[in-house]
Design a protein around this motif. Sequence first.
Motif, PDB file in Angstrom:
ATOM      1  N   PRO A  93     -49.067  -0.204 -97.815  1.00  0.00           N
ATOM      2  CA  PRO A  93     -50.458   0.212 -97.642  1.00  0.00           C
ATOM      3  C   PRO A  93     -51.057   0.840 -98.901  1.00  0.00           C
ATOM      4  N   LEU A  94     -50.179   1.169 -99.877  1.00  0.00           N
ATOM      5  CA  LEU A  94     -50.640   1.729-101.153  1.00  0.00           C
ATOM      6  C   LEU A  94     -49.536   1.558-102.191  1.00  0.00           C
ATOM      7  N   ASP A  95     -49.875   1.757-103.443  1.00  0.00           N
ATOM      8  CA  ASP A  95     -48.898   1.653-104.530  1.00  0.00           C
ATOM      9  C   ASP A  95     -47.847   2.743-104.390  1.00  0.00           C
ATOM     10  N   GLY A  96     -46.631   2.440-104.814  1.00  0.00           N
ATOM     11  CA  GLY A  96     -45.596   3.458-104.826  1.00  0.00           C
ATOM     12  C   GLY A  96     -44.209   2.869-104.829  1.00  0.00           C
ATOM     13  N   ILE A  97     -43.230   3.758-104.775  1.00  0.00           N
ATOM     14  CA  ILE A  97     -41.839   3.347-104.674  1.00  0.00           C
ATOM     15  C   ILE A  97     -41.414   3.555-103.233  1.00  0.00           C
ATOM     16  N   PHE A  98     -40.842   2.512-102.666  1.00  0.00           N
ATOM     17  CA  PHE A  98     -40.418   2.534-101.276  1.00  0.00           C
ATOM     18  C   PHE A  98     -38.908   2.350-101.207  1.00  0.00           C
ATOM     19  N   SER A  99     -38.293   3.046-100.286  1.00  0.00           N
ATOM     20  CA  SER A  99     -36.851   2.994-100.095  1.00  0.00           C
ATOM     21  C   SER A  99     -36.555   2.242 -98.794  1.00  0.00           C
ATOM     22  N   ALA A 143     -32.200  -0.602-101.038  1.00  0.00           N
ATOM     23  CA  ALA A 143     -32.970  -0.960-102.226  1.00  0.00           C
ATOM     24  C   ALA A 143     -34.187  -0.060-102.347  1.00  0.00           C
ATOM     25  N   ASN A 144     -34.430   0.454-103.543  1.00  0.00           N
ATOM     26  CA  ASN A 144     -35.670   1.153-103.865  1.00  0.00           C
ATOM     27  C   ASN A 144     -36.537   0.152-104.612  1.00  0.00           C
ATOM     28  N   ILE A 145     -37.741  -0.070-104.115  1.00  0.00           N
ATOM     29  CA  ILE A 145     -38.592  -1.120-104.660  1.00  0.00           C
ATOM     30  C   ILE A 145     -39.958  -0.565-105.016  1.00  0.00           C
ATOM     31  N   VAL A 153     -42.418  -6.944 -98.118  1.00  0.00           N
ATOM     32  CA  VAL A 153     -40.963  -6.901 -98.155  1.00  0.00           C
ATOM     33  C   VAL A 153     -40.446  -7.300 -96.782  1.00  0.00           C
ATOM     34  N   TRP A 154     -39.362  -8.089 -96.771  1.00  0.00           N
ATOM     35  CA  TRP A 154     -38.729  -8.447 -95.507  1.00  0.00           C
ATOM     36  C   TRP A 154     -37.269  -8.796 -95.762  1.00  0.00           C
ATOM     37  N   ILE A 155     -36.541  -8.963 -94.672  1.00  0.00           N
ATOM     38  CA  ILE A 155     -35.134  -9.349 -94.709  1.00  0.00           C
ATOM     39  C   ILE A 155     -35.062 -10.806 -94.262  1.00  0.00           C
ATOM     40  N   GLY A 174     -37.493   1.847 -93.637  1.00  0.00           N
ATOM     41  CA  GLY A 174     -38.070   2.081 -94.954  1.00  0.00           C
ATOM     42  C   GLY A 174     -38.978   3.286 -94.939  1.00  0.00           C
ATOM     43  N   ALA A 175     -39.210   3.825 -96.142  1.00  0.00           N
ATOM     44  CA  ALA A 175     -40.094   4.977 -96.297  1.00  0.00           C
ATOM     45  C   ALA A 175     -40.598   5.045 -97.722  1.00  0.00           C
ATOM     46  N   LYS A 176     -41.792   5.573 -97.885  1.00  0.00           N
ATOM     47  CA  LYS A 176     -42.348   5.781 -99.227  1.00  0.00           C
ATOM     48  C   LYS A 176     -41.732   7.050 -99.808  1.00  0.00           C
ATOM     49  N   LEU A 177     -41.266   6.940-101.037  1.00  0.00           N
ATOM     50  CA  LEU A 177     -40.686   8.114-101.709  1.00  0.00           C
ATOM     51  C   LEU A 177     -41.766   9.011-102.248  1.00  0.00           C
TER      52      LEU A 177
END
Length: 177
Positions: A93-99, A143-145, A153-155, A174-177
Amino acid sequence: MTRIYYLLMSFPLLVAVTAHATPQQVVTRYNNYKAICNGMGYENVRCKDPIAFQSSLTKTLQNLKNQETVIFDKVSLNEGSAYDNISGIFTAPLDGIFSFTWTILTTAGKYFVTEIVLNGQKVALNQTDGRGHDGYPMSTSHANIKMKKGDKVWIRTNGTSGQHAHGGWCYFSGAKL
């Protein structure tokens, strides 16, 4: 360390001199204080609503095709509503690093190999291999992406290795860091 000292020492001064100041003077001093903090490298941090999801697989999957999406259909947490349990896709939903973390359980004599993908490009693998083993082998990958707003992102299965995933024991979160 010196920056923190000056920052901490200037805050009481700001508060002390505002006791008998006009509203405009308080605003001016606050803006000056904020400019000093920004100049020292401190950013204005705002509290944001969390972005996090937790999903699981409710049914056993067998003999999936090459690069078929694994849809974790039961959602127990979806803060920010970024995970779609119909498509199995998380959309930033926004820019960032997601775990992201995903866990797969298979059964003796079977295997299930998956990959996490960003906009269709493989990022990391997870191999759960029960061939030659008793019981129910399980493996977890992480994975941190770094994502831009709208990235997906999907599996999915890696190749044609979607032989057997045991429902009720497979997870994607998943979660936003």
